[in-house]
Design a protein around this motif. Structure first.
Motif, PDB file in Angstrom:
ATOM      1  N   VAL A   1       0.856  -1.180   0.000  1.00 13.64           N
ATOM      2  CA  VAL A   1       0.000   0.000   0.000  1.00 13.64           C
ATOM      3  C   VAL A   1       0.894   1.233   0.000  1.00 13.64           C
ATOM      4  O   VAL A   1       1.754   1.381   0.876  1.00 13.64           O
ATOM      5  CB  VAL A   1      -0.920   0.038   1.249  1.00 13.64           C
ATOM      6  CG1 VAL A   1      -1.720   1.340   1.299  1.00 13.64           C
ATOM      7  CG2 VAL A   1      -1.871  -1.159   1.256  1.00 13.64           C
ATOM      8  N   ILE A   2       0.724   2.096  -0.998  1.00  7.27           N
ATOM      9  CA  ILE A   2       1.490   3.342  -1.044  1.00  7.27           C
ATOM     10  C   ILE A   2       0.518   4.510  -0.937  1.00  7.27           C
ATOM     11  O   ILE A   2      -0.444   4.607  -1.703  1.00  7.27           O
ATOM     12  CB  ILE A   2       2.334   3.442  -2.330  1.00  7.27           C
ATOM     13  CG1 ILE A   2       3.386   2.315  -2.327  1.00  7.27           C
ATOM     14  CG2 ILE A   2       3.011   4.803  -2.426  1.00  7.27           C
ATOM     15  CD1 ILE A   2       4.292   2.313  -3.542  1.00  7.27           C
ATOM     16  N   LEU A   3       0.771   5.356   0.067  1.00 10.94           N
ATOM     17  CA  LEU A   3      -0.107   6.503   0.303  1.00 10.94           C
ATOM     18  C   LEU A   3       0.584   7.769  -0.160  1.00 10.94           C
ATOM     19  O   LEU A   3       1.813   7.844  -0.202  1.00 10.94           O
ATOM     20  CB  LEU A   3      -0.382   6.650   1.800  1.00 10.94           C
ATOM     21  CG  LEU A   3      -0.891   5.423   2.548  1.00 10.94           C
ATOM     22  CD1 LEU A   3      -0.942   5.712   4.038  1.00 10.94           C
ATOM     23  CD2 LEU A   3      -2.262   5.026   2.034  1.00 10.94           C
ATOM     24  N   ASP A   4      -0.217   8.783  -0.484  1.00  5.94           N
ATOM     25  CA  ASP A   4       0.331  10.122  -0.644  1.00  5.94           C
ATOM     26  C   ASP A   4       0.766  10.554   0.736  1.00  5.94           C
ATOM     27  O   ASP A   4       0.027  10.345   1.681  1.00  5.94           O
ATOM     28  CB  ASP A   4      -0.789  11.082  -1.085  1.00  5.94           C
ATOM     29  CG  ASP A   4      -0.911  11.144  -2.586  1.00  5.94           C
ATOM     30  OD1 ASP A   4       0.127  11.073  -3.266  1.00  5.94           O
ATOM     31  OD2 ASP A   4      -2.045  11.266  -3.059  1.00  5.94           O
ATOM     32  N   ASP A   5       1.933  11.171   0.885  1.00 11.07           N
ATOM     33  CA  ASP A   5       2.291  11.507   2.263  1.00 11.07           C
ATOM     34  C   ASP A   5       1.477  12.687   2.787  1.00 11.07           C
ATOM     35  O   ASP A   5       1.472  12.974   3.966  1.00 11.07           O
ATOM     36  CB  ASP A   5       3.796  11.679   2.468  1.00 11.07           C
ATOM     37  CG  ASP A   5       4.317  12.954   1.870  1.00 11.07           C
ATOM     38  OD1 ASP A   5       3.556  13.607   1.140  1.00 11.07           O
ATOM     39  OD2 ASP A   5       5.491  13.290   2.136  1.00 11.07           O
ATOM     40  N   ASP A   6       0.727  13.351   1.892  1.00 13.69           N
ATOM     41  CA  ASP A   6      -0.185  14.381   2.409  1.00 13.69           C
ATOM     42  C   ASP A   6      -1.636  13.890   2.434  1.00 13.69           C
ATOM     43  O   ASP A   6      -2.568  14.672   2.387  1.00 13.69           O
ATOM     44  CB  ASP A   6      -0.049  15.699   1.638  1.00 13.69           C
ATOM     45  CG  ASP A   6      -0.048  15.492   0.134  1.00 13.69           C
ATOM     46  OD1 ASP A   6      -0.259  14.336  -0.299  1.00 13.69           O
ATOM     47  OD2 ASP A   6       0.159  16.467  -0.608  1.00 13.69           O
ATOM     48  N   HIS A   7      -1.821  12.566   2.551  1.00  6.93           N
ATOM     49  CA  HIS A   7      -3.181  12.035   2.734  1.00  6.93           C
ATOM     50  C   HIS A   7      -3.754  12.611   4.024  1.00  6.93           C
ATOM     51  O   HIS A   7      -3.009  12.874   4.965  1.00  6.93           O
ATOM     52  CB  HIS A   7      -3.156  10.505   2.822  1.00  6.93           C
ATOM     53  CG  HIS A   7      -2.399   9.978   4.000  1.00  6.93           C
ATOM     54  ND1 HIS A   7      -1.072   9.624   3.930  1.00  6.93           N
ATOM     55  CD2 HIS A   7      -2.768   9.768   5.275  1.00  6.93           C
ATOM     56  CE1 HIS A   7      -0.664   9.217   5.105  1.00  6.93           C
ATOM     57  NE2 HIS A   7      -1.660   9.292   5.953  1.00  6.93           N
ATOM     58  N   SER A   8      -5.081  12.815   4.053  1.00 10.29           N
ATOM     59  CA  SER A   8      -5.659  13.380   5.269  1.00 10.29           C
ATOM     60  C   SER A   8      -5.609  12.343   6.378  1.00 10.29           C
ATOM     61  O   SER A   8      -5.931  11.181   6.162  1.00 10.29           O
ATOM     62  CB  SER A   8      -7.095  13.828   5.037  1.00 10.29           C
ATOM     63  OG  SER A   8      -7.565  13.376   3.795  1.00 10.29           O
ATOM     64  N   PRO A   9      -5.154  12.771   7.569  1.00  9.70           N
ATOM     65  CA  PRO A   9      -5.130  11.810   8.675  1.00  9.70           C
ATOM     66  C   PRO A   9      -6.572  11.507   9.057  1.00  9.70           C
ATOM     67  O   PRO A   9      -7.455  12.340   8.857  1.00  9.70           O
ATOM     68  CB  PRO A   9      -4.424  12.567   9.792  1.00  9.70           C
ATOM     69  CG  PRO A   9      -4.612  14.007   9.466  1.00  9.70           C
ATOM     70  CD  PRO A   9      -4.773  14.111   7.981  1.00  9.70           C
ATOM     71  N   GLY A  10      -6.848  10.341   9.547  1.00  3.78           N
ATOM     72  CA  GLY A  10      -8.224  10.023   9.923  1.00  3.78           C
ATOM     73  C   GLY A  10      -8.264   8.792  10.789  1.00  3.78           C
ATOM     74  O   GLY A  10      -7.243   8.127  10.963  1.00  3.78           O
TER      75      GLY A  10
END
Ligand code: GDP
Ligand code: MN
Length: 381
Positions: free
Chosen positions: A211-220
């Motif tokens: 799994v690769i996320l954008d590092d500016d994904h919204s925290p949640g």
């Protein structure tokens, strides 16, 4: 990390996300010590695969994936992997999962196709190897399907994606793809990949998780429980208090003194049809305070429906254990099964009786009662 960069989750984190979304994964857990690998392998009761947790692929070829037929071999393999480096990354965690014999390995991923500005599914019936290699050598074995983001993964598109798949796997693959879409959207991923999706006894299993996320994904809240710290907090706290704590995946809390006795207790509980929630060794000569801390760790972990205390008093005194257990459980309402023999046993029994607890006589009796109480607890919910 710089803006616009990406974060690659470790396999155990991706796997945790898959499991939450209902994508089938093999049974197991992540561990940080050889003793924990051994305990987990004993709990699973069948051969396991140990996988070094580093943020790169190709671990198999690099020696980061080992098969262990027995708990002793799992311990040895974990000792070899932990603290080594793999492809330049230190191995701090090892994933221990049941070993399976796949009939076939498939490839499935979903990524953001930046040029088309649309999510793109990739599938190949030839998985378990590098997809770039497959695409280069036999491009006819890779299918690609774009998904308009607002429309989502309509079944007709997924049928097209899986046109190369064996017919009998179609419903399973479509189900996994829809769940993978949900992960992609919900976790704001750039890429989610399952390589291999293994075919085992007619069912599909995600044997790997990328799994690769954008590092500016919204925290949640969807990220709760996925951080390194969260997984380690209780283990670290126990270590600092002179105990060893290992999180397992069942619902029966286990507290004992000495690794051998705790291991035997786990075995009995499993044989009686139960699933241990943890492995907690309070060590030798524990006083009431340490015992209390141990019970509190199990309470905080929150998954135990019943606590099974099995102590053989030697240097450890039964009265100290009884006092610690009674204090920690006062007013908590967690059912407890206690077997307490050895040094100061009489005084220990007196303290327990005063607190309203009646000890069992044998480990077998204790295991059977703990399993029964856990099942009752499960029905009450
Ligand atoms: P990667 O090499 O870093 O991508 O790690 P993977 O998790 O994909 O594992 C590499 C390969 O190991 C897989 O393609 C499988 O062939 C094999 N493997 C992993 N888990 C198991 C298992 O439980 N049983 C068997 N037989 N093979 C496995
Ligand atoms: Mn892989």
């Amino acid at each position: 990390m710089e803006k616009g960069g990406k974060v690659r989750l470790l396999e155990w984190q991706g796997r945790e996300i898959f499991a939450r979304e209902g994508i089938p994964v093999p049974e197991g857990d992540v561990v940080t010590s050889p003793a924990a690998a051994r305990a987990l392998s004993a709990r699973l009761g069948r051969p396991v695969v140990l996988k070094a947790q580093v943020p790169v692929g190709g671990r198999g070829k690099a020696g980061g994936i080992r098969l262990a037929p027995s708990p002793a071999e799992a311990e040895e393999a974990a000792r070899a992997l932990l603290g080594s480096t793999l492809k330049g990354f230190p191995v701090a965690k090892v994933l221990v999962v049941e070993a399976v014999e796949p009939k076939a390995e498939h490839y499935l991923s979903l990524l953001l196709d930046r040029s088309a500005r649309m999510p793109l599914f990739l599938y190949s019936p030839k998985g378990g190897v590098d997809i770039e290699e497959v695409a280069w050598e036999s491009p006819e074995l890779v299918s690609k399907v774009h998904v308009p983001p607002l429309e989502g993964p309509a079944t007709f598109r997924l049928r097209r994606l899986f046109s190369l798949a064996p017919k009998e796997l179609l419903p399973g693959l479509i189900d996994v793809a829809k769940k993978l879409w949900h992960v992609f959207v919900h976790y704001e991923a750039q890429l989610v990949e399952i390589n291999p999706v293994a075919e085992v006894a007619g069912k599909l299993l995600a044997l790997d998780a990328k799994v690769i996320l954008d590092d500016d994904h919204s925290p949640g809240p969807q990220f709760a429980g996925l951080s390194e710290e969260a997984a380690d907090a209780l283990e670290g706290e126990a270590r600092r208090a002179g105990m060893s704590y290992v999180r397992l995946d069942g619902d029966i809390g286990i507290l004992g003194n000495g690794a051998g006795l705790v291991m035997a207790t786990l075995d009995l509980v499993v044989r009686a049809g139960g699933r241990p929630a943890n492995f907690l060794d309070i060590g030798g000569g524990a006083r009431a305070e340490r015992v209390k801390t141990g019970v509190e760790l199990i309470l905080r972990d929150g998954r135990a429906k019943v606590l099974f205390v099995n102590v053989f008093g030697g240097i450890t005194r039964c009265d100290e254990v009884a006092r610690g257990v009674a204090e920690a459980l006062a007013g908590k309402g967690l059912p407890v099964v206690i077997r307490l023999v050895g040094t100061n046993e009489e005084e220990g029994r007196r303290i327990l009786a005063a607190a309203g607890f009646v000890p069992v006589r044998t480990m077998e009796e204790g295991a059977a009662r703990a399993v029964a109480l856990a099942k009752e607890g499960a029905c009450a919910h």
